[in-house]
Design an enzyme around this catalytic site. Structure first.
Site, short mmCIF file in Angstrom:
data_model
loop_
_atom_site.label_atom_id
_atom_site.label_comp_id
_atom_site.label_asym_id
_atom_site.label_seq_id
_atom_site.Cartn_x
_atom_site.Cartn_y
_atom_site.Cartn_z
N ASN A 1 0.82 -1.22 0.00
CA ASN A 1 0.00 0.00 0.00
C ASN A 1 0.85 1.26 0.00
O ASN A 1 0.35 2.34 0.34
CB ASN A 1 -0.93 0.00 1.22
CG ASN A 1 -2.16 0.86 1.01
OD1 ASN A 1 -2.61 1.05 -0.11
ND2 ASN A 1 -2.72 1.40 2.09
N ARG B 1 -3.01 7.77 8.48
CA ARG B 1 -3.25 9.16 8.88
C ARG B 1 -4.66 9.36 9.44
O ARG B 1 -4.88 10.18 10.33
CB ARG B 1 -2.96 10.11 7.73
CG ARG B 1 -1.51 10.01 7.24
CD ARG B 1 -0.98 11.27 6.63
NE ARG B 1 0.37 11.05 6.12
CZ ARG B 1 1.47 11.06 6.87
NH1 ARG B 1 1.38 11.31 8.17
NH2 ARG B 1 2.65 10.85 6.33
N GLU C 1 -4.15 6.73 0.44
CA GLU C 1 -4.37 5.36 0.90
C GLU C 1 -5.85 5.03 1.02
O GLU C 1 -6.25 3.88 0.93
CB GLU C 1 -3.66 5.15 2.24
CG GLU C 1 -2.15 4.99 2.15
CD GLU C 1 -1.41 6.31 2.12
OE1 GLU C 1 -0.19 6.28 2.37
OE2 GLU C 1 -2.02 7.36 1.83
N ASP D 1 -0.61 16.09 3.99
CA ASP D 1 -0.58 15.07 5.02
C ASP D 1 -1.02 15.58 6.39
O ASP D 1 -1.15 14.78 7.33
CB ASP D 1 0.82 14.45 5.12
CG ASP D 1 1.13 13.55 3.94
OD1 ASP D 1 0.17 13.12 3.27
OD2 ASP D 1 2.31 13.26 3.69
#
Length: 421
Positions: free
Chosen positions: A91, A382, A338, A310
């Site tokens: 991933n 995250r 992701e 992010d």
């Protein structure tokens, strides 16, 4: 693994920032392509970067991993791997994208693949450009998406690339460009997503000896005469991972100090500190640390976070605790991460009582009473970490699949343990 967060107030915490994931990926690849031996000091050793290390080893690079360093014997621009080599990057989109150009320097065509989610993340803009530079690309399933086999050679020349989906497409071409048969001139079209990461790429390349000339974020010229040279390279602390602790002070009140951060860093996620300052936090800097203090109320803001993707989810958590609305723009490319972070973030916030809406390029969060609940982060590190911080502000929030933080921050739950106990 399930972690349940208790409500906490008046935090007093000092924590070390983990090493930068972005710098680690790029330094590993530059060192692998370099002439001579490199020692990467203080690398991030997490699921994503370990996938890059394993992939480079499969490409024939000799790598030794210690507790606080990685030693790499560079291949001098030529990977030696057997026919039929397959790189499973699981991933890690960064690993797959950055390596897609460099595998053109291998002896044989290389197949790159990954998880089911990886196979939904587009690489078409990158492979279109690589084809113009001499690559021969075969998509195994769906055109424009992994898995794919890349062969041919890196001829170089002048070309363009669409940077609106990911800056990693341009970074990928640039990192391999010193070993092209001709110099590479790369024009980036569209509004570059996460453009600060191009600063990181350029910095790592020049630190390893490449010659890169640029015009802002639109034109990059890479010489094919100046190759990477092995040396000792120290990885700086990660502002995106540090943002969770900055948000902890903002949400729960009190004081948090994060050490090991470079105040002169080009990391775009420093923008998070400016954002929470506008929301009511007090931020102070030293030579290698940042302290965030907050008491009282938080105010909402309107902000463009295109250069700090992010930390968008972390900022959403702070916004959910604010007394006025927050509008975060410039974030349409988050749907290709992701998980689709735009929809996942708004849906999970609503589960906890928040008023959150999204469209193609923004998230809007309005004040509302929050309550506990169970958050499935959809295997997105995250999402898990940002909702954990909100959970400490709200109380009674459980994170399922909590081990997914190993992708970028394996010590995250340990770092929070002193607050959770």
């Amino acid at each position: 693994m399930i972690v349940t967060l208790p409500q906490r107030r008046d935090i007093d915490l000092t924590v070390a920032a983990p090493p930068s994931k972005s710098y680690t990926h790029r330094a590993l690849i530059a060192a692998a392509l370099a002439r001579g031996t490199s020692t990467i000091v203080n690398p991030l050793l997490a699921d994503d970067t370990n996938l890059t290390i394993a992939a480079l080893a499969r490409l024939g690079v000799t790598i030794g991993t210690g507790e606080r360093s990685v030693t790499i014997e560079g291949c001098d621009g030529r990977f030696s791997c057997p026919p039929g080599t397959v790189l499973d990057l699981d991933n890690s989109g960064t690993s797959l994208r950055l390596l897609s150009s460099s595998v053109l320097l291998a002896d044989h065509p290389v197949t790159l693949t990954g998880s089911a989610r990886m196979q939904e993340r587009p690489v078409g803009p990158l492979t279109d450009t690589l084809s113009l530079l001499g690559a021969k690309v075969i998509f195994k399933k769906k055109p424009g998406f992994p898995p794919l086999t890349i062969g041919g050679r890196l001829d170089g020349g002048s070309t363009s690339i669409d940077g609106s989906v990911s800056s990693q497409f341009a970074s990928s071409v640039m990192m391999a460009a010193p070993y092209a048969l001709n110099p590479v001139t790369l024009t980036i079209t569209g509004t570059p997503a996460s453009q600060s990461y191009l600063d990181i790429t350029t910095g790592v390349m020049t630190d390893f000896g490449a010659n890169v000339k640029r015009e802002d974020y639109r034109l990059f010229k890479v010489s094919n005469q100046d190759h990477y040279i092995g040396h000792t390279y120290v990885i700086e602390g990660d502002y995106s991972s540090a943002s969770y602790f900055f948000a902890l002070a903002a949400i729960c009140g009190g004081k948090v100090t994060v050490t090991g951060l470079n105040p002169d860093s080009v990391q775009g996620d420093q923008l998070f500190l400016g954002a929470i300052t506008k929301m009511g936090c007090h931020v102070t800097w030293t030579q290698d640390s940042v302290t965030v203090k907050h008491e009282g109320i938080l105010s909402g803001i309107t902000i463009d976070m295109s250069s700090a993707p992010d930390t968008v989810q972390t900022l959403c958590m702070v916004a959910a605790m604010a007394k006025t609305p927050t509008v975060i723009t410039g974030i349409g490319h988050l749907k290709y991460k992701e998980s689709d972070r735009l929809s996942v973030t708004t849906e999970r916030l609503r589960q906890l009582g928040a008023l959150a809406d999204t469209d193609e390029d923004r998230i809007i969060i309005r004040p509302a009473p929050l309550h506990g609940g169970t958050i499935d982060p959809a295997n997105d590190h995250r999402t898990a970490m940002s909702f954990a911080i909100l959970g400490l502000g709200v109380g009674g929030v459980s994170i399922t699949g909590a081990e997914c933080v190993n992708k970028s921050f394996p010590a995250f739950w340990t770092a929070l343990s002193g607050v959770m106990e």
